[in-house]
Design a protein around this motif. Structure first.
Motif, PDB file in Angstrom:
ATOM      1  N   LEU A   1      40.298  35.509  33.422  1.00  0.00           N
ATOM      2  CA  LEU A   1      40.473  36.962  33.418  1.00  0.00           C
ATOM      3  C   LEU A   1      41.396  37.428  34.546  1.00  0.00           C
ATOM      4  O   LEU A   1      41.894  38.558  34.507  1.00  0.00           O
ATOM      5  N   HIS A   2      41.629  36.571  35.530  1.00  0.00           N
ATOM      6  CA  HIS A   2      42.500  36.912  36.656  1.00  0.00           C
ATOM      7  C   HIS A   2      43.867  36.243  36.528  1.00  0.00           C
ATOM      8  O   HIS A   2      44.573  36.064  37.529  1.00  0.00           O
ATOM      9  N   THR A   3      44.235  35.875  35.302  1.00  0.00           N
ATOM     10  CA  THR A   3      45.540  35.274  35.027  1.00  0.00           C
ATOM     11  C   THR A   3      46.120  35.937  33.777  1.00  0.00           C
ATOM     12  O   THR A   3      45.412  36.667  33.074  1.00  0.00           O
ATOM     13  N   PRO A   4      47.376  35.639  33.439  1.00  0.00           N
ATOM     14  CA  PRO A   4      47.955  36.194  32.202  1.00  0.00           C
ATOM     15  C   PRO A   4      47.483  35.485  30.933  1.00  0.00           C
ATOM     16  O   PRO A   4      47.896  35.869  29.832  1.00  0.00           O
ATOM     17  N   LEU A   5      46.648  34.453  31.035  1.00  0.00           N
ATOM     18  CA  LEU A   5      46.163  33.755  29.849  1.00  0.00           C
ATOM     19  C   LEU A   5      45.343  34.692  28.965  1.00  0.00           C
ATOM     20  O   LEU A   5      44.642  35.577  29.458  1.00  0.00           O
ATOM     21  N   THR A   6      45.413  34.479  27.650  1.00  0.00           N
ATOM     22  CA  THR A   6      44.709  35.310  26.679  1.00  0.00           C
ATOM     23  C   THR A   6      43.418  34.625  26.244  1.00  0.00           C
ATOM     24  O   THR A   6      43.448  33.482  25.765  1.00  0.00           O
TER      25      THR A   6
ATOM     26  N   PRO B   1      52.664  34.194  40.912  1.00  0.00           N
ATOM     27  CA  PRO B   1      52.045  35.343  40.220  1.00  0.00           C
ATOM     28  C   PRO B   1      52.928  36.585  40.316  1.00  0.00           C
ATOM     29  O   PRO B   1      53.603  36.811  41.327  1.00  0.00           O
ATOM     30  N   VAL B   2      52.877  37.382  39.269  1.00  0.00           N
ATOM     31  CA  VAL B   2      53.612  38.654  39.219  1.00  0.00           C
ATOM     32  C   VAL B   2      52.651  39.820  39.368  1.00  0.00           C
ATOM     33  O   VAL B   2      53.011  40.882  39.864  1.00  0.00           O
ATOM     34  N   PHE B   3      51.397  39.633  38.931  1.00  0.00           N
ATOM     35  CA  PHE B   3      50.394  40.690  38.976  1.00  0.00           C
ATOM     36  C   PHE B   3      49.147  40.208  39.696  1.00  0.00           C
ATOM     37  O   PHE B   3      48.912  39.004  39.851  1.00  0.00           O
ATOM     38  N   ARG B   4      48.324  41.171  40.111  1.00  0.00           N
ATOM     39  CA  ARG B   4      46.971  40.925  40.589  1.00  0.00           C
ATOM     40  C   ARG B   4      46.005  41.561  39.605  1.00  0.00           C
ATOM     41  O   ARG B   4      46.333  42.582  38.979  1.00  0.00           O
ATOM     42  N   TYR B   5      44.806  40.978  39.478  1.00  0.00           N
ATOM     43  CA  TYR B   5      43.837  41.462  38.502  1.00  0.00           C
ATOM     44  C   TYR B   5      42.507  41.758  39.176  1.00  0.00           C
ATOM     45  O   TYR B   5      42.083  41.034  40.079  1.00  0.00           O
ATOM     46  N   GLU B   6      41.848  42.820  38.700  1.00  0.00           N
ATOM     47  CA  GLU B   6      40.527  43.174  39.195  1.00  0.00           C
ATOM     48  C   GLU B   6      39.638  43.512  38.001  1.00  0.00           C
ATOM     49  O   GLU B   6      40.048  44.258  37.105  1.00  0.00           O
TER      50      GLU B   6
ATOM     51  N   PHE C   1      36.289  46.026  32.237  1.00  0.00           N
ATOM     52  CA  PHE C   1      37.712  46.352  32.140  1.00  0.00           C
ATOM     53  C   PHE C   1      38.488  45.529  33.158  1.00  0.00           C
ATOM     54  O   PHE C   1      37.988  45.233  34.253  1.00  0.00           O
ATOM     55  N   ARG C   2      39.705  45.186  32.795  1.00  0.00           N
ATOM     56  CA  ARG C   2      40.595  44.486  33.706  1.00  0.00           C
ATOM     57  C   ARG C   2      41.692  45.439  34.175  1.00  0.00           C
ATOM     58  O   ARG C   2      42.428  45.991  33.365  1.00  0.00           O
TER      59      ARG C   2
ATOM     60  N   GLU D   1      42.759  47.407  30.750  1.00  0.00           N
ATOM     61  CA  GLU D   1      42.405  47.035  29.387  1.00  0.00           C
ATOM     62  C   GLU D   1      40.957  46.583  29.348  1.00  0.00           C
ATOM     63  O   GLU D   1      40.466  45.976  30.297  1.00  0.00           O
ATOM     64  N   GLN D   2      40.261  46.903  28.248  1.00  0.00           N
ATOM     65  CA  GLN D   2      38.881  46.455  28.101  1.00  0.00           C
ATOM     66  C   GLN D   2      38.883  44.990  27.685  1.00  0.00           C
ATOM     67  O   GLN D   2      39.616  44.591  26.771  1.00  0.00           O
ATOM     68  N   VAL D   3      38.059  44.191  28.351  1.00  0.00           N
ATOM     69  CA  VAL D   3      38.009  42.761  28.041  1.00  0.00           C
ATOM     70  C   VAL D   3      36.684  42.336  27.429  1.00  0.00           C
ATOM     71  O   VAL D   3      36.598  41.260  26.828  1.00  0.00           O
ATOM     72  N   ALA D   4      35.632  43.140  27.568  1.00  0.00           N
ATOM     73  CA  ALA D   4      34.335  42.740  27.010  1.00  0.00           C
ATOM     74  C   ALA D   4      33.418  43.943  26.891  1.00  0.00           C
ATOM     75  O   ALA D   4      33.520  44.900  27.673  1.00  0.00           O
ATOM     76  N   GLU D   5      32.525  43.890  25.909  1.00  0.00           N
ATOM     77  CA  GLU D   5      31.411  44.832  25.790  1.00  0.00           C
ATOM     78  C   GLU D   5      30.161  43.989  25.589  1.00  0.00           C
ATOM     79  O   GLU D   5      30.088  43.192  24.650  1.00  0.00           O
ATOM     80  N   ASN D   6      29.196  44.138  26.477  1.00  0.00           N
ATOM     81  CA  ASN D   6      28.030  43.262  26.499  1.00  0.00           C
ATOM     82  C   ASN D   6      26.754  43.997  26.135  1.00  0.00           C
ATOM     83  O   ASN D   6      26.584  45.167  26.466  1.00  0.00           O
ATOM     84  N   GLN D   7      25.874  43.272  25.464  1.00  0.00           N
ATOM     85  CA  GLN D   7      24.535  43.781  25.158  1.00  0.00           C
ATOM     86  C   GLN D   7      23.582  42.597  25.135  1.00  0.00           C
ATOM     87  O   GLN D   7      23.854  41.598  24.464  1.00  0.00           O
ATOM     88  N   ALA D   8      22.500  42.666  25.894  1.00  0.00           N
ATOM     89  CA  ALA D   8      21.554  41.562  25.967  1.00  0.00           C
ATOM     90  C   ALA D   8      20.135  42.095  26.048  1.00  0.00           C
ATOM     91  O   ALA D   8      19.882  43.140  26.660  1.00  0.00           O
ATOM     92  N   VAL D   9      19.210  41.361  25.451  1.00  0.00           N
ATOM     93  CA  VAL D   9      17.795  41.711  25.511  1.00  0.00           C
ATOM     94  C   VAL D   9      17.257  41.269  26.864  1.00  0.00           C
ATOM     95  O   VAL D   9      17.417  40.109  27.264  1.00  0.00           O
TER      96      VAL D   9
END
Length: 272
Positions: A141-146, A211-216, A239-240, A253-261
């Motif tokens: 998630l902290h790289t340009p990989l998809t 690297p060209v970008f930083r990710y959070e 979100f990233r 960009e949104q990267v995940a939506e989580n739901q857990a019991v």
């Protein structure tokens, strides 16, 4: 966020085994089709530029969990790391977690480790390898990989205790149908480095270009919700934030939506 969550379904052992066989067959057919695009080459020498590095503790005391399972997990991680360390992901290639590791079995030296199944802690051969898939996903998630395939736990088993990453930022794995796959859609080449250290599982993504970008990664809309069937669920969105090298935000960009019991009382702190 989504509406009310359905009551968890408990499938019979026979149905669970039939489902594993069916989806496992589909997975193997997919591997045959995609084999030419999979990353396979491993390189011993480090690429020159570090994009992101991270480490997670190998041993953690958990209530009612035999520490022997965690020590076995460390041995399992060592075997899996040998299959992944140094793998190179060229432009257009896809990294597949299970394609490279293969089936964890006693014959290969894998031991009984901790496994989460239907919200309960149990044991299984190769148990504990989710720590490795969690680490790789978080670093990716902290790289340009998809990220092209990622699975999340359907149960939140343990209360937060010293959590340093947002809830739901991991990637569970189950051979062979619950895979973690990353595609390189850039014109750069990346390399995955992994190591089982004295205290931590350590990893890094390196590259042939700086690297060209930083990710959070940030969490939003977190809530613990009481459901109509009497239980509780935990939810959030991840979100990233993509920033320049000085930390200035460029877009998100949104990267995940989580739901857990939830398998514990809401807002309960884990006993020290």
């Amino acid at each position: 966020m989504t509406g009310p969550a359905e009551r968890p379904k408990h499938r019979s052992p026979l149905r669970a085994k039939a489902g594993a066989l069916y989806y496992g067959t589909l997975r193997r057919l997919l591997w045959l089709k995609m084999a030419p695009t999979f990353a396979k080459e491993r390189r011993a020498e480090d690429m020159p530029y570090e994009h992101f590095a991270h480490a997670t503790p190998l041993l953690r005391r958990l209530r009612d969990v035999d520490m022997a399972l965690q020590h076995n997990k460390v041995e399992n991680l060592k075997l899996a790391v040998k299959r992944l360390d140094g793998v190179v992901i060229r432009p257009g290639e896809t990294f597949s977690y299970w394609y490279l590791i293969g089936k964890p079995s006693r014959r290969k030296g894998y031991r009984e480790g901790m496994v989460l199944r239907n919200g309960k802690v149990t044991s299984g051969v190769g148990g504990g390898l989710c720590q490795l898939s969690n680490l790789i996903y978080w670093m990716a998630l902290h790289t340009p990989l998809t990220v092209t395939e990622r699975h999340r736990h359907g149960y939140d088993v343990f209360p937060d205790s010293g959590r340093t990453q947002p809830f739901g930022s991991g990637a569970t794995c189950a051979y062979p149908y619950g895979d973690l796959t990353l595609r390189n859609d850039t014109d750069e080449t990346f390399q995955l480095r992994l190591r089982v250290g004295p205290e931590n599982l350590e990893g890094a993504f390196l590259g042939d270009q700086p690297p060209v970008f930083r990710y959070e990664i940030v969490e939003r809309d977190h809530e613990m919700r009481g459901e109509f069937w009497g239980g509780y669920t935990r939810r959030n969105k991840l979100f990233r934030l993509v920033c320049d090298l000085d930390g200035k935000p460029l877009y998100e960009e949104q990267v995940a939506e989580n739901q857990a019991v939830m398998m514990y009382s809401p807002l309960l702190e884990e006993a020290k």
